[in-house]
Design a protein around this motif. Sequence first.
Motif, PDB file in Angstrom:
ATOM      1  N   ARG A  41       0.845  -1.194   0.000  1.00  0.00           N
ATOM      2  CA  ARG A  41       0.000   0.000   0.000  1.00  0.00           C
ATOM      3  C   ARG A  41       0.878   1.241   0.000  1.00  0.00           C
ATOM      4  O   ARG A  41       2.030   1.216   0.441  1.00  0.00           O
ATOM      5  N   CYS A  42       0.318   2.335  -0.512  1.00  0.00           N
ATOM      6  CA  CYS A  42       1.039   3.609  -0.545  1.00  0.00           C
ATOM      7  C   CYS A  42       0.177   4.661   0.149  1.00  0.00           C
ATOM      8  O   CYS A  42      -0.790   5.166  -0.438  1.00  0.00           O
ATOM      9  N   PRO A  43       0.503   5.020   1.403  1.00  0.00           N
ATOM     10  CA  PRO A  43      -0.305   6.002   2.145  1.00  0.00           C
ATOM     11  C   PRO A  43      -0.429   7.344   1.426  1.00  0.00           C
ATOM     12  O   PRO A  43      -1.477   7.988   1.496  1.00  0.00           O
ATOM     13  N   GLU A  44       0.638   7.730   0.711  1.00  0.00           N
ATOM     14  CA  GLU A  44       0.601   9.026  -0.001  1.00  0.00           C
ATOM     15  C   GLU A  44      -0.442   9.008  -1.111  1.00  0.00           C
ATOM     16  O   GLU A  44      -1.207   9.958  -1.288  1.00  0.00           O
ATOM     17  N   ASP A  45      -0.466   7.900  -1.880  1.00  0.00           N
ATOM     18  CA  ASP A  45      -1.473   7.777  -2.944  1.00  0.00           C
ATOM     19  C   ASP A  45      -2.884   7.785  -2.359  1.00  0.00           C
ATOM     20  O   ASP A  45      -3.799   8.445  -2.874  1.00  0.00           O
ATOM     21  N   GLU A  46      -3.069   7.029  -1.282  1.00  0.00           N
ATOM     22  CA  GLU A  46      -4.387   6.934  -0.657  1.00  0.00           C
ATOM     23  C   GLU A  46      -4.842   8.303  -0.140  1.00  0.00           C
ATOM     24  O   GLU A  46      -6.021   8.659  -0.259  1.00  0.00           O
ATOM     25  N   LYS A  47      -3.889   9.070   0.378  1.00  0.00           N
ATOM     26  CA  LYS A  47      -4.230  10.397   0.906  1.00  0.00           C
ATOM     27  C   LYS A  47      -4.615  11.346  -0.225  1.00  0.00           C
ATOM     28  O   LYS A  47      -5.582  12.109  -0.119  1.00  0.00           O
ATOM     29  N   ILE A  48      -3.853  11.296  -1.318  1.00  0.00           N
ATOM     30  CA  ILE A  48      -4.148  12.171  -2.465  1.00  0.00           C
ATOM     31  C   ILE A  48      -5.562  11.910  -2.983  1.00  0.00           C
ATOM     32  O   ILE A  48      -6.374  12.830  -3.129  1.00  0.00           O
ATOM     33  N   LEU A  49      -5.873  10.648  -3.258  1.00  0.00           N
ATOM     34  CA  LEU A  49      -7.197  10.325  -3.804  1.00  0.00           C
ATOM     35  C   LEU A  49      -8.292  10.514  -2.764  1.00  0.00           C
ATOM     36  O   LEU A  49      -9.436  10.817  -3.104  1.00  0.00           O
ATOM     37  N   GLY A  50      -7.946  10.355  -1.485  1.00  0.00           N
ATOM     38  CA  GLY A  50      -8.945  10.566  -0.435  1.00  0.00           C
ATOM     39  C   GLY A  50      -9.333  12.019  -0.278  1.00  0.00           C
ATOM     40  O   GLY A  50     -10.508  12.342  -0.031  1.00  0.00           O
TER      41      GLY A  50
END
Length: 324
Positions: A15-24
């Motif tokens: 998982r990539c927390p940065e990607d998840e945060k951007i899309l979130g």
Amino acid sequence: LLRSSQPLTGHNRRRCPEDEKILGTILDEGERGFIIDTRSAQAAKQARMGGGGTEPKSAYPQWRRLHRALERGRPLQESFSRLVEACSEPCVSMDRWLTRLDGSRWLSHVKAALSTACLAAQCLDREDCKVLVHGAEGTDTTLLVTALAQLILDPCCRSLQGFLGLLEREWIQAGHPFQLRCARSASSHARGKQEAPVFLLFLDCVWQLSRQFPFSLEFGEELLLTLFDNAYASAYGTFLCNNEKERRLCKVKESTHSLWAWLNQPEEKQKYLNPLYSHNPLVIWPSVEPQSIQLWQGLFLRWIRPSQHLDEAWREIRRLVEGN
């Protein structure tokens, strides 16, 4: 409308927390978004073995993933080559011509690209949702879909200036590898492994739009033919190299002239304008029915079909429009 390469989840489902945060943060509470993957579900699953993959549903709960497989690479190049061979055959019966045209599957690729672009446009316009488009590297079919979706939705992109800006933004700066994809023409017997006419497929789709909506695009077929020619062999530096980093290392801007600057010269610009153009602020929804997708004769048959009468007709149309 967003675009990216595939997430690098790999077979361990990282998982990539940065990607998840951007899309979130893109979506408000209760909002939903769509991820359009231009690979088949099976191809996306196989990509995990090489480190790629797809977004895990649990990590992106507000996003729904849709797979719309678009061919790329060798299958697309072979389709293009078969079509060129069919168009170059001097004496052929009607049945053989139709069989070879259908066998090339080129028009199927055109239909698939337009259908996927319409899906992205519908999610944005009718569902009022955010859309993320990605394939593998995000520099081929991803750009094809995002560029076509903007043409369908945005009247500014259908002006000459807006269209050239779209090409610069979605193809040049986004890193479509022109040097690899357009190394040789389809008539060449030697073909590179990474050749693929993705940009040509985009131009063909734009031609389909211009044919179905003859008043809505400020530019005509002549501009699309010029862009095709320059993508494969050009006196300008616009389509050189594979990405912005390579262009900077090669000092392309300092050492060459820009195709855009040449096309924007008043005496040149006039050649490419559509005399029937009338600004259309509405969304243009193309038909993708079999009878609506036609072979681009101006490109694929231009060495066989004389264009003299068409050129004369366009000059007469321009004269009548200017006279009024």
